[in-house]
Motif scaffolding. Structure first.
Motif, mmCIF file in Angstrom:
data_model
loop_
_atom_site.group_PDB
_atom_site.id
_atom_site.type_symbol
_atom_site.label_atom_id
_atom_site.label_comp_id
_atom_site.label_asym_id
_atom_site.label_seq_id
_atom_site.Cartn_x
_atom_site.Cartn_y
_atom_site.Cartn_z
ATOM 1 N N SER A 306 0.834 -1.212 0.000
ATOM 2 C CA SER A 306 0.000 0.000 0.000
ATOM 3 C C SER A 306 0.865 1.257 0.000
ATOM 4 C CB SER A 306 -0.931 -0.011 1.220
ATOM 5 O OG SER A 306 -0.174 -0.025 2.422
ATOM 6 N N ARG A 309 2.250 1.519 -3.318
ATOM 7 C CA ARG A 309 1.225 1.959 -4.255
ATOM 8 C C ARG A 309 1.011 3.476 -4.161
ATOM 9 N NH1 ARG A 309 -2.689 -0.741 -2.388
ATOM 10 N NH2 ARG A 309 -2.432 -2.623 -3.658
ATOM 11 N N ASP A 310 0.970 3.966 -2.897
ATOM 12 C CA ASP A 310 0.820 5.419 -2.740
ATOM 13 C C ASP A 310 2.010 6.159 -3.344
ATOM 14 O OD1 ASP A 310 -1.550 4.921 -1.431
ATOM 15 O OD2 ASP A 310 -0.646 4.974 0.579
ATOM 16 N N TYR A 312 3.917 5.091 -5.670
ATOM 17 C CA TYR A 312 3.827 4.958 -7.127
ATOM 18 C C TYR A 312 2.813 5.938 -7.709
ATOM 19 C CZ TYR A 312 2.561 2.909 -11.608
ATOM 20 O OH TYR A 312 2.264 2.730 -12.931
ATOM 21 N N LYS A 313 1.694 6.061 -6.976
ATOM 22 C CA LYS A 313 0.687 7.008 -7.453
ATOM 23 C C LYS A 313 1.254 8.428 -7.480
ATOM 24 C CE LYS A 313 -3.469 4.454 -6.110
ATOM 25 N NZ LYS A 313 -4.665 4.434 -5.241
ATOM 26 N N GLN A 314 1.945 8.795 -6.378
ATOM 27 C CA GLN A 314 2.527 10.130 -6.331
ATOM 28 C C GLN A 314 3.587 10.292 -7.424
ATOM 29 O OE1 GLN A 314 3.969 10.636 -2.344
ATOM 30 N NE2 GLN A 314 1.899 10.667 -1.420
ATOM 31 N N ARG A 316 3.785 8.641 -10.182
ATOM 32 C CA ARG A 316 3.142 8.667 -11.488
ATOM 33 C C ARG A 316 2.511 10.028 -11.762
ATOM 34 N NH1 ARG A 316 -1.196 4.216 -13.751
ATOM 35 N NH2 ARG A 316 -1.382 5.126 -15.859
ATOM 36 N N GLN A 317 1.949 10.603 -10.693
ATOM 37 C CA GLN A 317 1.345 11.932 -10.879
ATOM 38 C C GLN A 317 2.411 12.957 -11.294
ATOM 39 O OE1 GLN A 317 -0.736 13.291 -7.442
ATOM 40 N NE2 GLN A 317 -1.534 15.140 -8.437
ATOM 41 N N ASP A 320 3.424 12.184 -14.763
ATOM 42 C CA ASP A 320 2.409 12.669 -15.712
ATOM 43 C C ASP A 320 2.579 14.157 -15.964
ATOM 44 O OD1 ASP A 320 1.364 10.148 -15.975
ATOM 45 O OD2 ASP A 320 -0.244 10.433 -14.473
#
Length: 387
Positions: A306, A309-310, A312-314, A316-317, A320
Protein backbone atom coordinates in the motif's frame (compact mmCIF):
# COMPACT_ATOMS: atom_id res chain seq x y z
CA UNK A 1 -5.13 -101.30 23.14
CA UNK A 2 -5.14 -105.04 23.88
CA UNK A 3 -8.43 -106.90 23.38
CA UNK A 4 -9.55 -109.88 25.55
CA UNK A 5 -8.76 -112.15 22.60
CA UNK A 6 -5.19 -110.86 22.47
CA UNK A 7 -4.89 -111.32 26.23
CA UNK A 8 -6.20 -114.84 25.82
CA UNK A 9 -3.73 -115.50 23.05
CA UNK A 10 -0.77 -114.16 25.03
CA UNK A 11 -1.88 -115.57 28.37
CA UNK A 12 -2.91 -119.15 27.47
CA UNK A 13 -2.30 -120.46 23.97
CA UNK A 14 1.07 -118.86 23.37
CA UNK A 15 2.17 -119.36 26.96
CA UNK A 16 1.46 -123.09 26.84
CA UNK A 17 3.65 -123.47 23.78
CA UNK A 18 6.27 -121.32 25.48
CA UNK A 19 6.12 -123.55 28.56
CA UNK A 20 6.72 -126.69 26.54
CA UNK A 21 9.55 -125.07 24.65
CA UNK A 22 11.01 -123.58 27.81
CA UNK A 23 10.80 -126.89 29.66
CA UNK A 24 12.76 -128.67 26.92
CA UNK A 25 15.34 -125.87 26.94
CA UNK A 26 15.49 -125.75 30.73
CA UNK A 27 16.91 -129.25 30.84
CA UNK A 28 19.98 -127.83 29.15
CA UNK A 29 19.89 -124.17 30.34
CA UNK A 30 19.33 -123.23 34.03
CA UNK A 31 18.64 -119.60 33.04
CA UNK A 32 15.80 -120.80 30.79
CA UNK A 33 14.33 -122.72 33.76
CA UNK A 34 14.51 -119.57 35.87
CA UNK A 35 12.76 -117.57 33.16
CA UNK A 36 10.02 -120.21 32.89
CA UNK A 37 9.48 -120.23 36.65
CA UNK A 38 9.32 -116.46 36.80
CA UNK A 39 6.89 -116.38 33.87
CA UNK A 40 4.58 -118.88 35.61
CA UNK A 41 4.77 -116.92 38.85
CA UNK A 42 3.99 -113.71 36.98
CA UNK A 43 0.94 -115.34 35.38
CA UNK A 44 -0.33 -116.60 38.73
CA UNK A 45 0.37 -113.30 40.46
CA UNK A 46 -1.29 -111.13 37.79
CA UNK A 47 -4.26 -113.46 37.44
CA UNK A 48 -4.76 -113.70 41.21
CA UNK A 49 -4.43 -109.94 41.61
CA UNK A 50 -7.03 -109.20 38.91
CA UNK A 51 -9.51 -111.80 40.27
CA UNK A 52 -9.18 -110.73 43.88
CA UNK A 53 -9.32 -107.04 42.97
CA UNK A 54 -12.53 -107.48 40.96
CA UNK A 55 -14.12 -109.51 43.76
CA UNK A 56 -12.86 -106.99 46.30
CA UNK A 57 -14.64 -104.23 44.38
CA UNK A 58 -12.75 -101.31 45.91
CA UNK A 59 -9.59 -99.32 45.32
CA UNK A 60 -6.53 -101.28 46.40
CA UNK A 61 -4.04 -99.93 48.93
CA UNK A 62 -0.52 -100.84 49.95
CA UNK A 63 -1.64 -103.42 52.56
CA UNK A 64 -3.49 -105.60 50.05
CA UNK A 65 -1.60 -108.97 50.07
CA UNK A 66 -2.06 -109.94 46.38
CA UNK A 67 -0.79 -106.51 45.38
CA UNK A 68 2.23 -106.88 47.67
CA UNK A 69 3.01 -110.28 46.15
CA UNK A 70 2.65 -108.85 42.63
CA UNK A 71 5.35 -106.27 43.34
CA UNK A 72 7.61 -108.97 44.82
CA UNK A 73 7.20 -111.13 41.70
CA UNK A 74 7.80 -108.16 39.37
CA UNK A 75 10.91 -107.29 41.34
CA UNK A 76 12.27 -110.83 40.87
CA UNK A 77 11.42 -110.70 37.14
CA UNK A 78 13.19 -107.37 36.65
CA UNK A 79 16.20 -108.51 38.69
CA UNK A 80 16.71 -111.64 36.61
CA UNK A 81 19.99 -111.49 34.73
CA UNK A 82 21.04 -108.08 36.04
CA UNK A 83 24.72 -107.40 35.60
CA UNK A 84 26.74 -106.90 38.76
CA UNK A 85 27.90 -103.30 39.08
CA UNK A 86 31.02 -102.40 41.02
CA UNK A 87 30.81 -99.40 43.35
CA UNK A 88 32.84 -98.00 46.22
CA UNK A 89 30.67 -100.00 48.64
CA UNK A 90 31.27 -103.26 46.78
CA UNK A 91 29.29 -105.17 44.14
CA UNK A 92 25.53 -104.73 43.73
CA UNK A 93 22.71 -105.17 41.24
CA UNK A 94 20.93 -101.91 40.47
CA UNK A 95 17.30 -102.28 39.37
CA UNK A 96 16.83 -98.52 39.18
CA UNK A 97 19.20 -98.15 36.19
CA UNK A 98 17.02 -99.80 33.49
CA UNK A 99 13.83 -98.26 34.86
CA UNK A 100 15.44 -94.85 34.70
CA UNK A 101 15.80 -95.30 30.92
CA UNK A 102 12.04 -95.15 30.44
CA UNK A 103 11.89 -91.35 30.78
CA UNK A 104 14.30 -91.07 27.84
CA UNK A 105 12.06 -93.29 25.71
CA UNK A 106 8.75 -91.77 26.85
CA UNK A 107 8.65 -88.12 28.00
CA UNK A 108 5.42 -88.83 29.93
CA UNK A 109 7.39 -91.04 32.35
CA UNK A 110 9.63 -88.12 33.34
CA UNK A 111 7.04 -87.03 35.91
CA UNK A 112 7.20 -90.39 37.70
CA UNK A 113 11.01 -90.45 37.70
CA UNK A 114 11.15 -86.89 39.02
CA UNK A 115 8.64 -87.74 41.76
CA UNK A 116 10.71 -90.77 42.78
CA UNK A 117 13.90 -88.72 42.95
CA UNK A 118 12.15 -86.09 45.08
CA UNK A 119 10.89 -88.58 47.68
CA UNK A 120 12.83 -87.81 50.88
CA UNK A 121 12.63 -91.27 52.45
CA UNK A 122 14.29 -93.19 49.59
CA UNK A 123 18.02 -93.69 49.91
CA UNK A 124 18.78 -96.76 47.77
CA UNK A 125 18.30 -97.50 44.04
CA UNK A 126 16.15 -100.50 44.98
CA UNK A 127 13.78 -98.29 46.96
CA UNK A 128 13.48 -95.90 44.02
CA UNK A 129 12.73 -98.81 41.67
CA UNK A 130 9.99 -100.10 44.01
CA UNK A 131 8.45 -96.63 44.24
CA UNK A 132 8.61 -96.28 40.43
CA UNK A 133 6.71 -99.58 39.94
CA UNK A 134 3.97 -98.45 42.34
CA UNK A 135 3.56 -95.04 40.70
CA UNK A 136 3.46 -96.57 37.21
CA UNK A 137 0.77 -99.03 38.34
CA UNK A 138 -1.35 -96.22 39.80
CA UNK A 139 -0.94 -94.35 36.51
CA UNK A 140 -2.03 -97.51 34.61
CA UNK A 141 0.99 -97.15 32.33
CA UNK A 142 3.20 -99.94 33.70
CA UNK A 143 2.65 -102.19 30.67
CA UNK A 144 3.23 -99.32 28.24
CA UNK A 145 6.48 -98.24 29.91
CA UNK A 146 7.91 -101.77 30.11
CA UNK A 147 6.87 -102.44 26.49
CA UNK A 148 8.95 -99.44 25.39
CA UNK A 149 11.82 -100.70 27.52
CA UNK A 150 11.96 -104.25 26.13
CA UNK A 151 11.93 -102.95 22.55
CA UNK A 152 15.31 -101.29 23.19
CA UNK A 153 17.47 -104.33 23.75
CA UNK A 154 20.50 -102.30 22.72
CA UNK A 155 20.03 -100.17 25.84
CA UNK A 156 19.03 -103.03 28.12
CA UNK A 157 22.13 -104.98 27.17
CA UNK A 158 24.15 -102.52 29.27
CA UNK A 159 22.27 -103.68 32.38
CA UNK A 160 21.27 -107.31 31.68
CA UNK A 161 23.02 -110.50 30.69
CA UNK A 162 22.19 -111.90 27.26
CA UNK A 163 19.93 -114.62 28.73
CA UNK A 164 18.03 -112.32 31.10
CA UNK A 165 14.22 -112.42 31.17
CA UNK A 166 13.87 -108.83 29.92
CA UNK A 167 15.89 -109.67 26.80
CA UNK A 168 14.05 -112.90 26.00
CA UNK A 169 10.53 -113.66 24.81
CA UNK A 170 9.27 -114.29 28.34
CA UNK A 171 9.68 -110.59 29.05
CA UNK A 172 7.32 -109.72 26.16
CA UNK A 173 4.78 -112.27 27.48
CA UNK A 174 4.85 -110.74 30.95
CA UNK A 175 4.43 -107.23 29.49
CA UNK A 176 1.40 -108.48 27.56
CA UNK A 177 -0.08 -109.89 30.78
CA UNK A 178 0.46 -106.58 32.57
CA UNK A 179 -2.13 -104.92 30.32
CA UNK A 180 -4.86 -106.68 32.29
CA UNK A 181 -3.88 -104.69 35.39
CA UNK A 182 -5.43 -101.60 33.83
CA UNK A 183 -8.83 -102.84 35.09
CA UNK A 184 -7.87 -102.30 38.73
CA UNK A 185 -7.58 -99.04 40.63
CA UNK A 186 -4.87 -98.60 43.23
CA UNK A 187 -4.15 -95.81 45.66
CA UNK A 188 -0.68 -96.39 47.08
CA UNK A 189 1.12 -94.12 49.50
CA UNK A 190 4.82 -94.45 48.76
CA UNK A 191 5.94 -91.73 51.16
CA UNK A 192 5.14 -93.64 54.33
CA UNK A 193 6.53 -97.02 53.26
CA UNK A 194 10.02 -98.26 54.01
CA UNK A 195 10.79 -99.38 50.47
CA UNK A 196 14.56 -99.47 50.98
CA UNK A 197 14.64 -102.31 53.56
CA UNK A 198 11.69 -104.49 52.51
CA UNK A 199 12.51 -108.16 51.94
CA UNK A 200 10.90 -109.53 48.78
CA UNK A 201 9.79 -113.11 49.53
CA UNK A 202 7.23 -114.87 47.35
CA UNK A 203 4.35 -116.43 49.31
CA UNK A 204 3.50 -119.59 47.34
CA UNK A 205 0.57 -120.43 49.64
CA UNK A 206 -1.51 -117.76 47.94
CA UNK A 207 -1.32 -119.66 44.63
CA UNK A 208 -2.14 -123.18 45.95
CA UNK A 209 -5.87 -123.67 45.28
CA UNK A 210 -8.31 -126.63 45.29
CA UNK A 211 -10.93 -127.68 42.75
CA UNK A 212 -13.62 -125.42 44.20
CA UNK A 213 -11.30 -122.48 43.79
CA UNK A 214 -10.63 -123.56 40.19
CA UNK A 215 -14.37 -123.65 39.45
CA UNK A 216 -14.80 -120.24 41.02
CA UNK A 217 -11.79 -119.07 39.09
CA UNK A 218 -13.42 -120.09 35.81
CA UNK A 219 -16.53 -118.14 36.74
CA UNK A 220 -14.42 -115.18 37.67
CA UNK A 221 -12.53 -115.55 34.39
CA UNK A 222 -15.78 -115.24 32.46
CA UNK A 223 -16.71 -112.23 34.57
CA UNK A 224 -13.26 -110.78 34.04
CA UNK A 225 -13.59 -111.29 30.27
CA UNK A 226 -16.86 -109.39 30.18
CA UNK A 227 -15.44 -106.71 32.45
CA UNK A 228 -12.37 -106.48 30.23
CA UNK A 229 -14.59 -106.06 27.20
CA UNK A 230 -16.43 -103.24 28.91
CA UNK A 231 -13.18 -101.72 30.15
CA UNK A 232 -11.60 -101.93 26.71
CA UNK A 233 -14.63 -100.23 25.19
CA UNK A 234 -14.53 -97.52 27.84
CA UNK A 235 -10.77 -97.09 27.41
CA UNK A 236 -11.10 -96.92 23.64
CA UNK A 237 -13.86 -94.35 24.03
CA UNK A 238 -11.69 -92.51 26.52
CA UNK A 239 -8.75 -92.66 24.11
CA UNK A 240 -10.90 -91.22 21.32
CA UNK A 241 -12.14 -88.52 23.66
CA UNK A 242 -8.55 -87.80 24.70
CA UNK A 243 -7.49 -87.52 21.07
CA UNK A 244 -10.44 -85.19 20.46
CA UNK A 245 -9.50 -83.19 23.54
CA UNK A 246 -5.89 -83.03 22.37
CA UNK A 247 -7.05 -81.87 18.95
CA UNK A 248 -9.29 -79.24 20.50
CA UNK A 249 -6.51 -78.27 22.87
CA UNK A 250 -4.20 -77.87 19.91
CA UNK A 251 -6.76 -75.70 18.18
CA UNK A 252 -7.23 -73.70 21.38
CA UNK A 253 -3.46 -73.28 21.67
CA UNK A 254 -3.28 -72.16 18.04
CA UNK A 255 -6.17 -69.76 18.62
CA UNK A 256 -4.50 -68.47 21.77
CA UNK A 257 -1.25 -67.97 19.86
CA UNK A 258 -3.16 -66.24 17.05
CA UNK A 259 -5.05 -64.17 19.61
CA UNK A 260 -1.85 -63.20 21.41
CA UNK A 261 -0.27 -62.33 18.08
CA UNK A 262 -3.33 -60.26 17.13
CA UNK A 263 -3.22 -58.58 20.54
CA UNK A 264 0.44 -57.74 19.99
CA UNK A 265 -0.32 -56.44 16.50
CA UNK A 266 -3.25 -54.45 17.93
CA UNK A 267 -1.01 -52.98 20.61
CA UNK A 268 1.58 -52.11 17.95
CA UNK A 269 -1.17 -50.59 15.79
CA UNK A 270 -2.45 -48.58 18.77
CA UNK A 271 1.07 -47.35 19.48
CA UNK A 272 1.45 -46.42 15.81
CA UNK A 273 -1.90 -44.62 15.92
CA UNK A 274 -0.84 -42.74 19.04
CA UNK A 275 2.47 -41.80 17.39
CA UNK A 276 0.63 -40.71 14.23
CA UNK A 277 -1.80 -38.67 16.32
CA UNK A 278 1.10 -37.02 18.12
CA UNK A 279 2.82 -36.34 14.79
CA UNK A 280 -0.48 -35.03 13.38
CA UNK A 281 -0.90 -32.77 16.39
CA UNK A 282 2.68 -31.57 16.02
CA UNK A 283 2.17 -30.96 12.30
CA UNK A 284 -1.05 -29.06 13.06
CA UNK A 285 0.79 -26.93 15.58
CA UNK A 286 3.57 -26.28 13.07
CA UNK A 287 0.97 -25.57 10.37
CA UNK A 288 -0.83 -23.08 12.62
CA UNK A 289 2.49 -21.43 13.45
CA UNK A 290 3.43 -21.25 9.78
CA UNK A 291 -0.05 -19.90 8.95
CA UNK A 292 0.28 -17.27 11.66
CA UNK A 293 3.70 -16.23 10.40
CA UNK A 294 2.38 -16.16 6.84
CA UNK A 295 -0.54 -13.95 7.88
CA UNK A 296 1.83 -11.60 9.71
CA UNK A 297 4.15 -11.53 6.72
CA UNK A 298 1.15 -10.94 4.44
CA UNK A 299 -0.03 -8.06 6.58
CA UNK A 300 3.45 -6.52 6.51
CA UNK A 301 3.64 -7.13 2.76
CA UNK A 302 0.20 -5.59 2.23
CA UNK A 303 1.30 -2.53 4.24
CA UNK A 304 4.47 -2.26 2.16
CA UNK A 305 2.46 -2.71 -1.03
CA UNK A 306 0.00 0.00 0.00
CA UNK A 307 2.89 2.37 0.80
CA UNK A 308 4.56 1.51 -2.50
CA UNK A 309 1.23 1.96 -4.25
CA UNK A 310 0.82 5.42 -2.74
CA UNK A 311 4.41 6.25 -3.63
CA UNK A 312 3.83 4.96 -7.13
CA UNK A 313 0.69 7.01 -7.45
CA UNK A 314 2.53 10.13 -6.33
CA UNK A 315 5.47 9.36 -8.58
CA UNK A 316 3.14 8.67 -11.49
CA UNK A 317 1.34 11.93 -10.88
CA UNK A 318 4.67 13.77 -10.98
CA UNK A 319 5.68 11.82 -14.05
CA UNK A 320 2.41 12.67 -15.71
CA UNK A 321 3.04 16.34 -15.05
CA UNK A 322 6.57 16.02 -16.37
CA UNK A 323 5.25 14.13 -19.39
CA UNK A 324 2.67 16.79 -20.09
CA UNK A 325 5.29 19.51 -19.74
CA UNK A 326 7.67 17.64 -21.99
CA UNK A 327 4.92 17.03 -24.49
CA UNK A 328 4.05 20.72 -24.46
CA UNK A 329 7.70 21.62 -24.95
CA UNK A 330 7.96 19.03 -27.71
CA UNK A 331 4.96 20.54 -29.40
CA UNK A 332 6.50 24.00 -29.09
CA UNK A 333 9.82 22.68 -30.41
CA UNK A 334 8.02 21.01 -33.28
CA UNK A 335 6.20 24.24 -34.08
CA UNK A 336 9.44 26.15 -33.81
CA UNK A 337 11.13 23.65 -36.08
CA UNK A 338 8.29 23.89 -38.54
CA UNK A 339 8.67 27.66 -38.56
CA UNK A 340 12.42 27.34 -39.00
CA UNK A 341 11.94 24.87 -41.81
CA UNK A 342 9.45 27.17 -43.47
CA UNK A 343 11.84 30.06 -43.06
CA UNK A 344 14.63 27.86 -44.42
CA UNK A 345 12.50 27.06 -47.43
CA UNK A 346 11.92 30.75 -47.94
CA UNK A 347 15.65 31.45 -47.54
CA UNK A 348 16.49 28.64 -49.96
CA UNK A 349 14.03 29.95 -52.46
CA UNK A 350 15.42 33.47 -51.97
CA UNK A 351 18.95 32.10 -52.37
CA UNK A 352 17.94 30.38 -55.55
CA UNK A 353 16.38 33.61 -56.80
CA UNK A 354 19.51 35.52 -55.80
CA UNK A 355 21.69 32.94 -57.55
CA UNK A 356 19.51 33.23 -60.59
CA UNK A 357 19.67 36.96 -60.34
CA UNK A 358 23.44 36.74 -59.90
CA UNK A 359 23.69 34.52 -62.97
CA UNK A 360 21.54 36.91 -64.90
CA UNK A 361 23.57 39.79 -63.58
CA UNK A 362 26.83 38.04 -64.50
CA UNK A 363 25.45 37.25 -67.91
CA UNK A 364 24.43 40.84 -68.28
CA UNK A 365 27.87 41.94 -67.04
CA UNK A 366 29.58 39.60 -69.53
CA UNK A 367 27.39 40.89 -72.29
CA UNK A 368 28.16 44.45 -71.26
CA UNK A 369 31.88 43.63 -71.03
CA UNK A 370 31.74 42.09 -74.49
CA UNK A 371 29.91 45.19 -75.67
CA UNK A 372 32.43 47.37 -73.95
CA UNK A 373 35.30 45.46 -75.47
CA UNK A 374 33.64 45.77 -78.84
CA UNK A 375 33.19 49.43 -78.30
CA UNK A 376 36.83 49.79 -77.31
CA UNK A 377 37.89 47.98 -80.48
CA UNK A 378 35.70 50.22 -82.45
CA UNK A 379 37.11 53.18 -80.53
CA UNK A 380 40.62 52.04 -81.24
CA UNK A 381 39.80 51.54 -84.85
CA UNK A 382 38.26 54.97 -84.87
CA UNK A 383 41.32 56.44 -83.25
CA UNK A 384 43.51 54.62 -85.65
CA UNK A 385 41.60 55.94 -88.51
CA UNK A 386 41.71 59.43 -87.16
CA UNK A 387 45.34 59.33 -86.80
Amino acid sequence: MYSPQSLHRWGITHSESMERLAYSQALRDPMAMERTNLLNMAKLSIKGLIESALSFGRTLDSDYPPLQQFFVVMEHCLKHGLKVKKSFLGYNKSLWGPLELVEKLCPEAAEISASVRDLPGLKTPLGRARAWLRLALMQKRLADYLRLLITRKDLLSDFYETSALMLEEEGAVIVGLLVGLNVIDANLCVKGEDLDSQVGVIDFSMYLKNDIDDYRSEERNSQIASILDQKNYVEELNRQLNSTVHGLQGRVDNLEKSNSKLIEELAIAKNNIIKLQEENQQLRSENNLILLKAQQHLEVTQGDVSVERDTYKQSRQGLDEMYNEARRQLKEECQLRQDVENELVVQVSMKQEMELAMKLLEKDIHEKQDTLIGLRHQLDEVKAINV
